[in-house]
Design an enzyme around this catalytic site. Structure first.
Site, mmCIF file in Angstrom:
data_model
loop_
_atom_site.group_PDB
_atom_site.id
_atom_site.type_symbol
_atom_site.label_atom_id
_atom_site.label_comp_id
_atom_site.label_asym_id
_atom_site.label_seq_id
_atom_site.Cartn_x
_atom_site.Cartn_y
_atom_site.Cartn_z
ATOM 1 N N VAL A 37 0.751 -1.124 0.076
ATOM 2 C CA VAL A 37 -0.014 -0.111 0.101
ATOM 3 C C VAL A 37 0.922 1.130 -0.004
ATOM 4 C CG1 VAL A 37 -1.998 1.193 1.017
ATOM 5 C CG2 VAL A 37 -1.797 -1.452 1.243
ATOM 6 N N HIS A 38 1.447 1.689 -1.007
ATOM 7 C CA HIS A 38 2.195 2.609 -1.097
ATOM 8 C C HIS A 38 1.873 4.063 -1.175
ATOM 9 C CE1 HIS A 38 5.850 0.066 -1.723
ATOM 10 N NE2 HIS A 38 5.300 -0.262 -2.802
ATOM 11 N N ASP A 39 1.193 4.491 -2.443
ATOM 12 C CA ASP A 39 0.418 5.967 -2.595
ATOM 13 C C ASP A 39 -0.690 6.195 -1.756
ATOM 14 O OD1 ASP A 39 2.579 6.301 -4.217
ATOM 15 O OD2 ASP A 39 1.334 6.390 -6.294
#
Length: 320
Positions: free
Chosen positions: A243-245
């Site tokens: 779950v990056h951005d």
């Protein structure tokens, strides 16, 4: 009152996931979307931003930004992760109207910040070139922006040090000179890096349930994630994606999800460690110290993963 944000992005599969998250959250008002090179060319990233803005009725102003880094040679789009045009197997129509503000992204950021002093948070999830150019165009912008929240960097917490090199995260690696300018400027920055984004995970099952429970938006997220999950499966053998951005958006919506530490941050701008981010987190005196003259910034070092996933779920389902 909802927090006004300008979302600086290089869409990008996880960028699309984050844009929809910001659009869905009741305590975030996404007034603008500024585009930057990175996951795709500036042309593709701007078309993708306009496509998402129009398709999902986000109502944001779109402004086009930098097509390449300040100093270093361009690395090129990350097609292996995000596909030929940035959104995996989904392609924005070739005739997608490019409805953009006449101002460049840095000018738009400056003028919006001055028009709404202390109200605008810049959320940047790509290379930080637009923010560095905004500082160059208007050094006083630091007095008008409420906060800068970026997805990028890696500091070695929880064993996470880099994803584009052994020590560098991709957004910082794409323009390390811009990142160093942004981190050392006199405005408050919170860095949501791999130290926490690799601690959160959208599993294949989670995305399947989101498809079934969130209508057209859930179906789109599922569709756009297929290319992304194929990359994760082939490269690291997992069913799902980090779950990056969306984690940067989550920080703006609910900072209590994260544990942070403070200290000045510098970026290595040359040599084999280019793009490496280093924080001075102690108060010790050093004879050679190019950290302490800069203000302390926030670095996220822990996250409540289950609460973050629930917040994303609840927000996206609300759009259905």
């Amino acid at each position: 009152m909802a927090q006004k944000i300008i979302f600086d992005t290089d869409p990008g599969i996880d960028d699309a996931m984050a844009l929809l998250f910001a659009h869905a959250l009741p305590n975030i008002d996404m007034v603008g979307i500024t585009t930057v090179f990175g996951n795709g060319t500036i042309e593709d990233c701007t078309r993708n931003a306009c496509y998402l803005n129009d398709r999902f009725n986000m109502g944001a102003t779109v402004a086009r930004g930098a097509e390449g880094p300040l100093t270093r040679d361009p690395v090129g789009p990350t097609t292996v992760v995000h596909g030929e045009h940035g959104l995996g197997t989904i392609e924005a129509p070739a005739d997608q109207p490019i409805n953009i503000d006449p101002r460049s992204a840095p000018v738009y950021m400056s003028e919006m910040a001055r028009a709404h002093p202390g109200e605008i948070t810049l959320v940047a999830v790509g290379p930080l070139t637009n923010l560095a150019l905004a500082l160059e165009y208007d050094p006083e912008i630091v007095n008008y922006v409420k906060e800068v929240v970026i997805m990028g960097a890696a500091f070695g917490e929880n064993g996470h040090r880099g994803n584009i090199s052994p020590v560098a995260e991709a957004n910082i690696y794409d323009d390390p000179h811009a990142a160093d300018l942004v981190f050392t400027a006199d405005w408050p920055v919170t860095i949501v890096g791999l130290d926490v984004t690799h601690q959160s995970f959208f599993s294949g099952d989670y995305l399947d349930k989101l498809r079934d429970g969130a209508g057209d938006v859930g179906q789109f997220i599922w569709d756009v994630s297929r290319f992304y999950l194929k990359f994760y499966s082939e490269r690291i053998g997992v069913d799902g994606c980090h779950v990056h951005d969306p984690s940067a958006v989550a920080y703006v919506a609910d900072p209590s999800l994260f544990i942070t530490r403070q200290g000045p941050v510098r970026v290595v701008t040359e040599g084999p460690a280019i793009g490496m981010t280093i924080q001075k987190s102690d108060d010790q005196f050093y004879h050679h110290d190019q950290w302490s003259p800069s203000r302390a910034q926030n670095v996220c070092v822990g996250v409540e993963n289950e609460r973050l996933l629930q917040l994303y779920w609840d927000s996206i389902v609300s759009l259905a």
